[in-house]
Design a protein around this motif. Sequence first.
Motif, mmCIF file in Angstrom:
data_model
loop_
_atom_site.group_PDB
_atom_site.id
_atom_site.type_symbol
_atom_site.label_atom_id
_atom_site.label_comp_id
_atom_site.label_asym_id
_atom_site.label_seq_id
_atom_site.Cartn_x
_atom_site.Cartn_y
_atom_site.Cartn_z
ATOM 1 N N THR A 28 8.014 -0.510 -9.635
ATOM 2 C CA THR A 28 7.159 -1.691 -9.109
ATOM 3 C C THR A 28 6.004 -1.272 -8.611
ATOM 4 O O THR A 28 5.420 -0.133 -8.400
ATOM 5 C CB THR A 28 8.335 -2.078 -7.867
ATOM 6 O OG1 THR A 28 7.413 -3.081 -7.275
ATOM 7 C CG2 THR A 28 8.123 -1.012 -6.827
ATOM 8 N N ALA A 29 5.080 -2.175 -8.497
ATOM 9 C CA ALA A 29 3.602 -2.031 -8.272
ATOM 10 C C ALA A 29 3.198 -2.254 -6.720
ATOM 11 O O ALA A 29 2.172 -2.070 -6.423
ATOM 12 C CB ALA A 29 2.779 -3.274 -9.038
ATOM 13 N N VAL A 30 4.530 -2.415 -5.893
ATOM 14 C CA VAL A 30 4.144 -2.604 -4.823
ATOM 15 C C VAL A 30 3.672 -1.611 -3.806
ATOM 16 O O VAL A 30 4.355 -0.521 -4.296
ATOM 17 C CB VAL A 30 5.431 -3.334 -4.012
ATOM 18 C CG1 VAL A 30 5.294 -3.491 -2.612
ATOM 19 C CG2 VAL A 30 5.806 -4.581 -4.369
ATOM 20 N N GLY A 31 2.717 -1.525 -3.113
ATOM 21 C CA GLY A 31 2.062 -0.336 -2.555
ATOM 22 C C GLY A 31 0.953 0.082 -3.506
ATOM 23 O O GLY A 31 0.220 0.953 -2.756
ATOM 24 N N GLU A 32 0.750 -0.094 -4.487
ATOM 25 C CA GLU A 32 -0.232 0.090 -5.479
ATOM 26 C C GLU A 32 -1.481 -0.471 -4.963
ATOM 27 O O GLU A 32 -1.637 -1.661 -4.640
ATOM 28 C CB GLU A 32 -0.061 0.110 -6.957
ATOM 29 C CG GLU A 32 1.403 0.839 -7.473
ATOM 30 C CD GLU A 32 1.197 2.377 -7.779
ATOM 31 O OE1 GLU A 32 0.044 2.794 -7.746
ATOM 32 O OE2 GLU A 32 1.887 3.110 -7.700
ATOM 33 N N CYS A 33 -2.686 0.262 -5.329
ATOM 34 C CA CYS A 33 -4.109 -0.375 -5.111
ATOM 35 C C CYS A 33 -4.556 -0.858 -6.456
ATOM 36 O O CYS A 33 -4.436 -0.203 -7.349
ATOM 37 C CB CYS A 33 -4.914 0.561 -4.328
ATOM 38 S SG CYS A 33 -4.290 0.847 -2.714
ATOM 39 N N LEU A 45 -4.654 -0.347 -12.038
ATOM 40 C CA LEU A 45 -4.246 0.236 -10.985
ATOM 41 C C LEU A 45 -4.864 1.752 -10.597
ATOM 42 O O LEU A 45 -5.040 2.205 -11.507
ATOM 43 C CB LEU A 45 -2.626 0.455 -11.153
ATOM 44 C CG LEU A 45 -1.841 -0.842 -11.013
ATOM 45 C CD1 LEU A 45 -0.421 -0.410 -11.391
ATOM 46 C CD2 LEU A 45 -1.799 -1.408 -9.817
ATOM 47 N N VAL A 46 -5.239 1.996 -9.408
ATOM 48 C CA VAL A 46 -5.590 3.253 -8.785
ATOM 49 C C VAL A 46 -5.201 3.909 -7.596
ATOM 50 O O VAL A 46 -4.459 3.104 -6.922
ATOM 51 C CB VAL A 46 -7.325 2.906 -8.653
ATOM 52 C CG1 VAL A 46 -7.977 2.420 -9.825
ATOM 53 C CG2 VAL A 46 -7.587 2.050 -7.520
ATOM 54 N N ALA A 47 -5.361 4.955 -7.651
ATOM 55 C CA ALA A 47 -4.958 5.760 -6.392
ATOM 56 C C ALA A 47 -5.554 4.921 -5.138
ATOM 57 O O ALA A 47 -6.532 4.682 -5.186
ATOM 58 C CB ALA A 47 -5.300 6.945 -6.334
ATOM 59 N N ASP A 53 -10.190 -2.455 -4.369
ATOM 60 C CA ASP A 53 -10.533 -3.888 -3.579
ATOM 61 C C ASP A 53 -9.149 -4.563 -3.145
ATOM 62 O O ASP A 53 -9.364 -5.307 -2.011
ATOM 63 C CB ASP A 53 -10.923 -4.888 -4.913
ATOM 64 C CG ASP A 53 -12.149 -4.220 -5.403
ATOM 65 O OD1 ASP A 53 -13.060 -4.149 -4.936
ATOM 66 O OD2 ASP A 53 -12.045 -4.123 -6.832
ATOM 67 N N GLY A 54 -7.859 -4.048 -3.306
ATOM 68 C CA GLY A 54 -6.905 -4.991 -2.668
ATOM 69 C C GLY A 54 -5.612 -3.800 -2.958
ATOM 70 O O GLY A 54 -5.601 -2.812 -3.723
ATOM 71 N N LYS A 55 -4.663 -4.469 -2.321
ATOM 72 C CA LYS A 55 -3.214 -3.662 -2.368
ATOM 73 C C LYS A 55 -2.312 -4.603 -2.587
ATOM 74 O O LYS A 55 -2.088 -5.535 -2.062
ATOM 75 C CB LYS A 55 -3.132 -2.953 -0.991
ATOM 76 C CG LYS A 55 -1.908 -2.047 -0.752
ATOM 77 C CD LYS A 55 -2.123 -1.444 0.376
ATOM 78 C CE LYS A 55 -0.899 0.018 0.066
ATOM 79 N NZ LYS A 55 -0.860 0.748 1.497
ATOM 80 N N ILE A 56 -1.251 -4.384 -3.483
ATOM 81 C CA ILE A 56 -0.149 -5.273 -3.919
ATOM 82 C C ILE A 56 0.809 -5.244 -2.739
ATOM 83 O O ILE A 56 1.312 -3.928 -2.525
ATOM 84 C CB ILE A 56 0.395 -4.900 -5.251
ATOM 85 C CG1 ILE A 56 -0.745 -4.989 -6.427
ATOM 86 C CG2 ILE A 56 1.473 -5.637 -5.536
ATOM 87 C CD1 ILE A 56 -0.345 -4.435 -7.978
ATOM 88 N N ILE A 57 1.023 -6.219 -2.068
ATOM 89 C CA ILE A 57 1.952 -6.171 -1.209
ATOM 90 C C ILE A 57 3.665 -6.628 -1.715
ATOM 91 O O ILE A 57 4.496 -6.560 -0.727
ATOM 92 C CB ILE A 57 1.391 -7.020 0.200
ATOM 93 C CG1 ILE A 57 1.152 -8.304 -0.260
ATOM 94 C CG2 ILE A 57 0.274 -6.126 0.615
ATOM 95 C CD1 ILE A 57 0.831 -9.224 0.882
ATOM 96 N N ALA A 58 3.546 -7.479 -2.471
ATOM 97 C CA ALA A 58 4.929 -7.839 -3.165
ATOM 98 C C ALA A 58 4.629 -8.068 -4.549
ATOM 99 O O ALA A 58 3.713 -8.637 -5.260
ATOM 100 C CB ALA A 58 5.224 -9.112 -2.403
#
Length: 90
Positions: A28-33, A45-47, A53-58
């Motif tokens: 899942t990408a949740v929590g990824e930046c 996706l980056v560390a 620029d943003g963080k995936i929250i859901a």
Amino acid sequence: MRWAVMIAAVPLAVAAVSATAGCTDPRTAVGECIVGGSTSNHDKLVACSKQHDGKIIASVAHGSDCPQGTDWSYTAKDLKVQCVHNEKNY
């Protein structure tokens, strides 16, 4: 006659299970930046310790399902809607 139906049904059931078994991605990408904004390419996706620029929250089925705190969303390559919170880190 019943045995013939059962013998024909078993390979079909196995084929159906096999066809769908590899389709789901357990990651899942949740929590990824991510790098990019609401109007750019978002699938990078980056560390989170790096510039982002943003963080995936859901990760949801529809944009209307994004939780409060979502600044924008996009549809990823896997057709899931990624809900993003702006989080500039430069």
